[in-house]
Design an enzyme around this catalytic site. Structure first.
Site, short mmCIF file in Angstrom:
data_model
loop_
_atom_site.label_atom_id
_atom_site.label_comp_id
_atom_site.label_asym_id
_atom_site.label_seq_id
_atom_site.Cartn_x
_atom_site.Cartn_y
_atom_site.Cartn_z
N GLY A 1 -16.05 -14.00 -0.70
CA GLY A 1 -16.34 -12.67 -1.23
C GLY A 1 -15.86 -12.54 -2.66
N ASP B 1 -16.68 -11.00 -5.42
CA ASP B 1 -17.30 -9.93 -6.21
C ASP B 1 -16.61 -9.77 -7.58
OD1 ASP B 1 -15.31 -9.22 -4.30
OD2 ASP B 1 -15.58 -7.11 -4.79
N SER C 1 -9.09 0.89 8.12
CA SER C 1 -8.75 0.25 9.39
C SER C 1 -7.48 -0.55 9.26
CB SER C 1 -9.89 -0.67 9.83
OG SER C 1 -10.11 -1.65 8.85
N GLU D 1 -9.20 -14.06 -4.97
CA GLU D 1 -9.98 -13.43 -3.91
C GLU D 1 -10.55 -14.50 -2.99
OE1 GLU D 1 -13.14 -11.11 -5.62
OE2 GLU D 1 -13.86 -12.75 -6.86
N SER E 1 0.99 -9.72 -0.74
CA SER E 1 0.65 -8.30 -0.63
C SER E 1 1.00 -7.66 0.71
CB SER E 1 -0.84 -8.10 -0.92
OG SER E 1 -1.62 -8.91 -0.08
N LYS F 1 0.81 -1.22 0.00
CA LYS F 1 0.00 0.00 0.00
C LYS F 1 0.84 1.27 0.00
CE LYS F 1 -4.37 -1.49 0.39
NZ LYS F 1 -5.44 -1.05 -0.52
#
Lengths: 307, 307
Positions: free
Chosen positions: A198, A200, A69, A194, A292, A47
């Site tokens: 979840g 998506d 968070s 993923e 990651s 990140k």
């Protein structure tokens, strides 16, 4: 819209600032498999790349607001401190004390909200307006995605071009940036991973358009997004070849393998690519896996592994 | 007797075979502090360097014997499999199943002995004679020590010369090789770190000669030696500037720090240098720390950290 030149431009911005994380190989894992361990990145996750690339585009002394968070909060706080920006981070009041402390430790102001009664995007937008601040979004932004893509650029420069690149998918900033540069450099196939709970992105690929789901229940707290981003979907829907899923148990098994054989601490979200390869869900002549992040407290790690 | 050219020769032997482990920096740890994480080495510890350097000096197809319950066993097994040597490893019958399996997994024959009734050095000598095999000692050998020294050579090449180099001390193979090259390259001070419970090196330095102690009780199972080696003492007594000690509790604290902030899995023995620097026992204008290994099972790690 981002392309390979945006990723190359981000690499120049990050040169000498972000860690150039190493390439890791393991005979136990298999010949032809290389890992990019972004858990060793500053702030413990990829990140930092996107946050720094974004904030460096703002005037010196700019005010920024972010809501997170997790890893994005620390990345924005750290990048802001390095760039002389004033960061305010909106965090849920029940966030782990260690994450609040780490974010404050980087010099950011932390504003708490009640995640059951408040909508963080609305609160953040109001805060940004009051402070005349720029919002640094966690993924749905061209400069953020381009910054994240430098992880793949470094991997392919240092290890050579692989046949298949495997990348965790949450909001899609990492995979959008990685796919933009990987396809340009000759990677045949980019696969997103993923949580099974979840999917998506998988549903969106099947539908050919963005599909939203309920916030998933999974240990992969970094991948609990409910829909692809708009910017990231535009890139990833064109360049990503396939989305696969792994279960929470498969993530834990990959975390244990990384701990015992690779000596690396990986958080659940960071382990999805390794899990997909370890389980044979993704195969390839040569495979690059982006790990990651590694932000998991020792106690929680012990709880997850000790089952 | 080993010198810097022996370490350079070992580096040529190991080039492309051993991992060139990265240099790790952390703002939290402090500016000017660099880590050499040999937990990321093949086999999970620096031991591979010396074992490979030694076994590569033997004729192809040679038989080798080693005795070890820990990292040296896996290092000899792995190096032998790469070099076409036939390895027989003498291990205690109560060694952890994971270590037996890992050693066998590298293709070595494992012979078990009862550590309460058998003397491993005597058994190994008899086995070596019966098999016409060469014993690969864990540390007290010039080629072993020279191989271990390549860790310091790489660190100083990749990070630049530091003021102070901090190295764990068990039998002394690692520090002898590291000191031989570090002093040549201009490192001002080499500091060895051993467990407070087993300060045979500190006592030997004070006496000016090798002092033997009882086998110490410490969580640092890789540093449970009872006296410096003869070859390693000859080098280290001339070139090492100081020996300091850390407690088991300080090792655990360093392991936790490495886990949570560096995302690295470090075994207790591997953490002594980091502990000494974190506790302020060793200070310096710039400090290089060799992290010697990371072979600790997830369950044991959780037990140690969870106190």
């Amino acid at each position: 819209m981002i392309g390979p030149d945006d990723v190359r431009a981000a690499a120049r911005v990050l040169d000498g600032v972000a860690h150039r994380t190493p390439v890791i190989r393991s005979r136990t894992l298999g010949d032809g498999i290389v890992l990019k361990p972004e858990n060793l990145q500053r702030g413990g996750a990829f990140k930092f790349r996107g946050a720094y690339n974004k904030i460096s585009s703002l005037p010196h002394g700019a005010r920024v607001v972010a809501f997170s968070s997790g890893n994005h909060a620390q990345a924005v706080a750290l990048a802001s401190s390095l760039l002389g920006a004033q960061a305010t981070i909106l965090m849920p009041e029940d966030a782990p004390e260690s994450k609040l402390a780490a974010t404050r430790g980087y010099g950011a102001d932390v504003v708490l909200y009640d995640r059951y009664t408040g909508d963080r995007e609305t609160i953040a937008a109001r805060m940004a307006e009051e402070l005349s601040a720029e919002i640094v979004p966690p993924y749905d932004d061209p400069l953020i995605a381009a910054g994240q893509g430098t992880a793949a650029l470094e991997l392919l420069e240092d290890a050579g071009v692989v046949d298949t690149l495997v990348v965790p998918v949450g909001g899609g900033g990492l995979i959008a940036g990685c796919a933009a540069i990987a396809k340009e450099l000759g990677v045949r196939r980019v696969v997103g991973v993923e949580p099974e709970a979840g999917n998506d992105w998988q549903q969106s690929f099947a539908a050919g358009e963005i599909v939203a789901i309920d916030v998933p229940r999974t240990i992969a707290d970094g991948l609990q997004t409910h829909a692809p981003g708009v910017v990231t979907w535009e890139v990833a829907s064109r360049l990503v070849d396939e989305i696969v899923t792994v279960t929470d148990e498969q993530m834990v098994e990959a975390m244990r393998f990384a701990f015992e054989r690779l000596k690396l601490v990986i958080e659940p979200s960071g382990a999805v690519g390794l899990a997909a390869v370890r389980e044979g869900i993704v195969e390839g002549a040569s495979i690059g896996i982006v790990i990651s992040g590694g932000n998991v407290a020792a106690d929680r790690f012990a709880d997850l592994i000790g089952s």
